[in-house]
Design a protein around this motif. Structure first.
Motif, PDB file in Angstrom:
ATOM      1  N   HIS A 361       0.804  -1.215   0.000  1.00  0.00           N
ATOM      2  CA  HIS A 361       0.000   0.000   0.000  1.00  0.00           C
ATOM      3  C   HIS A 361       0.841   1.271   0.000  1.00  0.00           C
ATOM      4  O   HIS A 361       0.331   2.351  -0.314  1.00  0.00           O
ATOM      5  N   ARG A 362       2.127   1.160   0.324  1.00  0.00           N
ATOM      6  CA  ARG A 362       2.998   2.336   0.290  1.00  0.00           C
ATOM      7  C   ARG A 362       3.159   2.901  -1.122  1.00  0.00           C
ATOM      8  O   ARG A 362       3.622   4.022  -1.295  1.00  0.00           O
ATOM      9  N   ASN A 363       2.788   2.113  -2.117  1.00  0.00           N
ATOM     10  CA  ASN A 363       2.932   2.535  -3.510  1.00  0.00           C
ATOM     11  C   ASN A 363       1.659   3.134  -4.085  1.00  0.00           C
ATOM     12  O   ASN A 363       1.622   3.472  -5.273  1.00  0.00           O
ATOM     13  N   TYR A 364       0.627   3.284  -3.278  1.00  0.00           N
ATOM     14  CA  TYR A 364      -0.671   3.694  -3.810  1.00  0.00           C
ATOM     15  C   TYR A 364      -0.571   5.027  -4.560  1.00  0.00           C
ATOM     16  O   TYR A 364      -1.000   5.130  -5.716  1.00  0.00           O
ATOM     17  N   LEU A 365      -0.015   6.044  -3.949  1.00  0.00           N
ATOM     18  CA  LEU A 365       0.187   7.321  -4.644  1.00  0.00           C
ATOM     19  C   LEU A 365       1.507   7.370  -5.417  1.00  0.00           C
ATOM     20  O   LEU A 365       1.530   7.807  -6.570  1.00  0.00           O
ATOM     21  N   PRO A 366       2.630   6.909  -4.836  1.00  0.00           N
ATOM     22  CA  PRO A 366       3.908   6.963  -5.564  1.00  0.00           C
ATOM     23  C   PRO A 366       3.891   6.257  -6.920  1.00  0.00           C
ATOM     24  O   PRO A 366       4.599   6.671  -7.844  1.00  0.00           O
ATOM     25  N   SER A 367       3.087   5.191  -7.075  1.00  0.00           N
ATOM     26  CA  SER A 367       3.052   4.470  -8.348  1.00  0.00           C
ATOM     27  C   SER A 367       2.611   5.372  -9.498  1.00  0.00           C
ATOM     28  O   SER A 367       2.954   5.121 -10.661  1.00  0.00           O
ATOM     29  N   LEU A 368       1.858   6.416  -9.188  1.00  0.00           N
ATOM     30  CA  LEU A 368       1.453   7.375 -10.213  1.00  0.00           C
ATOM     31  C   LEU A 368       2.670   7.920 -10.947  1.00  0.00           C
ATOM     32  O   LEU A 368       2.635   8.118 -12.171  1.00  0.00           O
ATOM     33  N   GLY A 369       3.753   8.152 -10.207  1.00  0.00           N
ATOM     34  CA  GLY A 369       4.975   8.680 -10.815  1.00  0.00           C
ATOM     35  C   GLY A 369       5.520   7.775 -11.904  1.00  0.00           C
ATOM     36  O   GLY A 369       5.975   8.252 -12.966  1.00  0.00           O
TER      37      GLY A 369
END
Length: 634
Positions: A361-369
């Motif tokens: 879940h730590r990638n929920y927003l960062p994956s957008l990058g």
């Protein structure tokens, strides 16, 4: 679709509607899956929420998740419960999916002005739609959507996306027309809501700074904006002072690694490898590392142990060097934004703070990058028509792989037995995966197999062997079997941190089995004697045993079950006499519940005289309640 403006407004609406239908289809099976892990602790107390404001406030303010309590997220759980009328996993997870779709829409909205400002022209809407679609179907988000309590992550991301959208619109308006300040101010308000949903929402401030450095360069209608420069300097300066304060402060829980099997440096080194795993699993998932249990990750003990550590560190240094080149030469600006978004999004949870090493879940927003980078690169490559067909095939393949993995994972979430079995096969060295597998075996009354799993856990994870020993006893209880005498020669230890939570939970579960009368063939006196022998030695060391209260509480309750309340309370008073204030508090409470007011009053007065001022303050609320109940009972 990537290179030309092939989709009009109607076409984009059709694609968006189709994506919503496909999302519902791929996640549908998983929506009916049960609650897991932290769901239970965070949803505890929801049944007490009514239409009254007081009940809402009580639930919202009594949460221990994070240092701020995450009141916005807790409010959303309370609202879901009120609307649904029950703590139904399906409703909670369906709400998560709806928030996920809203976040995809926000990405589409914020990417349009950003891409337009970065030179995309008429193609910005199609490119923005591509980013949103790839993000929505990122397979790594499956455990965020289907793990109900991770709505905290989703809400923090939602307010962060709102803030980014408002900030980008406001800055473009400011540069073009000298307006947009209200939107910028509202964007800063989103920081508060994001942070009160989950603490890493504060990173939205860093993302604003990132946008200024990479895209807007502090431009105003007439030259550089001094107000923006000053505000950024103030925010960053405050952040650096806060970090400096932390570095010079002792005994900060989230910097205390004393109960971890790794140091802060080892965690940081390990995270350099994990970040590359995230990249691979986001863009081209293997399916192997998808799931909740990743406590079997090999810790980096140094730059060369394992060797992949130095490779990862060098690779990230190369990335940072490329970022510097992009910034200096002002090329590939959108890709630069993507790299910054990915790394900034991991700054808190994947660096120095004392947390678990790996969570999807730590990638929920960062994956957008990463999807911004992929679409930006694809658009630029697609400008050369001879590569366009290959590009479409590759993009479609990546999307289909992610959709397939989500389908598989969603199905597994609804089949906990199969999910646990496959997780053990994928993570044979994971303590949590093995523990979950044993629980599933017990559910299906495969007690002999469960005992074998707990034995294997104890042998492989020596540190947690005492937990497995207790778990084996309650398996014998549930199986209605008499254990071998050697089972009662279990180790009792004083644990701290996450290990203590596992250990105490195992003891409390055993106590529940005993009190429910399901341990007929288990020798309760043998368990009591073993605990008592250990407590006699340890209470003296610990100066009264308050630090050992969890195991002491179980011991007193087992005594009460086996020998009666009078015996248990006699022993509680003995422990109090040795300095165990909690045992004395427990005894007063039990005397009152039994209607023995005189005994309660006598012990209450003894505690009042005996304990220090510090202890009186610590137990002030209990003592006031006792005083009122004693007065009422006379």
């Amino acid at each position: 679709m990537l290179a030309g403006n092939y989709l009009g407004s109607h076409g984009r609406k059709v694609v968006a509607a189709l994506m919503v239908v496909v999302l519902l289809a791929v996640y549908w099976q998983g929506l009916a899956s049960p609650f897991v892990l932290d769901d239970f602790t965070n949803f505890k107390g929801l049944e007490n929420v009514t239409d009254s404001v007081a009940s809402f406030l009580s639930y919202i303010t009594n949460n221990n998740s994070g240092i701020l309590g995450r009141p916005v997220s807790m409010l959303s759980f309370a609202l879901t419960y009120t609307i649904a009328g029950s703590v139904d996993p399906f409703i909670f997870k369906l709400t998560n999916l709806i928030i996920h779709i809203i976040n995809g829409w926000l990405i589409y909205q914020l990417m349009q002005p950003l891409m337009g400002f970065c030179g995309y022209g008429d193609n910005k809407k199609n490119a923005a739609l591509c980013v949103a679609v790839f993000w929505l179907f990122t397979s790594l988000h499956g455990s965020t959507v289907l793990y109900a309590v991770q709505r905290m992550t989703q809400l923090s991301a939602m307010f962060s996306l709102m803030g980014l959208w408002l900030y980008i619109q406001g800055r473009i308006s400011c540069i073009a027309f000298g307006k947009g300040r209200k939107r910028i101010l509202t964007a800063y308000c989103c920081v508060i809501l994001a942070t009160l949903s989950k603490e890493n929402g504060v990173l939205l401030l860093l993302l604003f700074f990132m946008l200024e450095v990479t895209v807007f360069h502090y431009r105003g209608e007439r030259g550089k904006s001094k107000i923006l420069i000053a505000s950024n300097v103030a925010v960053l300066g405050g952040g650096l002072l806060f970090i400096a304060q932390l570095a010079t402060t002792e005994n900060i829980p989230f910097l205390d690694y004393s109960q971890r099997p790794y140091t802060m440096l080892e965690r940081v080194l390990t995270e350099t490898r994990i970040l590359w795993v995230y990249v691979q699993e986001i863009v081209l998932p293997s399916g192997v590392d998808i799931g909740l249990y990743h406590d079997d990750i090999i810790v980096s003990k140094g730059f060369f142990e394992p060797l992949s550590t130095i490779v990862s560190v060098v690779a990230w240094l190369v990335v940072i060097g490329l970022m510097g080149g992009m910034l200096v030469y002002k090329k590939y600006t959108l890709s630069l934004v993507g790299i910054c978004l990915f790394l900034a999004g991991h700054l808190l949870e994947s660096t120095f703070i004392n947390l678990e090493l790996y969570f999807e879940h730590r990638n929920y927003l960062p994956s957008l990058g990463l999807w911004i980078i992929l679409i930006d690169v694809c658009v630029k490559v697609a400008e050369k028509s001879e590569y366009r067909a290959y590009l479409y095939v590759l993009a479609s393949f990546i999307l289909m792989i992610n959709v397939y993995v989500i389908c598989v994972e969603s199905g597994l979430w609804s089949q906990t037995y199969k999910q646990s079995k496959l997780t053990v096969l994928k993570h044979p060295d994971s303590y949590r995966a093995q523990n979950q597998w044993a629980a599933e075996l017990i559910k299906y009354e495969r007690y002999a197999d469960a005992l074998k799993v707990y034995t294997a856990i104890g042998e492989k994870h020596k540190r947690l062997n005492p937990v497995s020993q207790v778990q084996k006893i309650w398996v014998y209880c549930m199986a209605n079997l008499a254990p071998h005498e050697s089972v009662y020669s279990f180790d009792i230890v004083y644990m701290k941190g996450a290990d203590a939570l596992l250990y105490n939970s195992a003891w409390l579960y055993l106590l529940d089995e005993v009190q429910a009368g399901r341990c007929e063939h288990v020798s309760i006196p043998s368990i009591i004697r073993n605990i008592e022998g250990w407590l006699r030695k340890e209470i003296v060391k610990e100066g009264g045993g308050d630090a050992l209260w969890d195991i002491t509480f179980v011991w007193l309750k087992l005594n009460e079950y086996q020998y009666g309340a009078e015996n248990s309370l006699y022993k509680a008073e003995q422990i109090f006499a040795l300095g165990g204030v909690k045992a004395g508090i427990y005894a007063v409470s039990r005397y009152l519940s039994m209607g023995l007011i005189k005994k309660a009053e006598s012990l209450y007065q003894t505690i009042e005289r005996a304990i220090s001022a510090e202890k009186k303050e610590q137990y002030h609320e209990d003592m006031v309640i006792f005083s009122q109940r004693i007065s009422a009972g006379k």
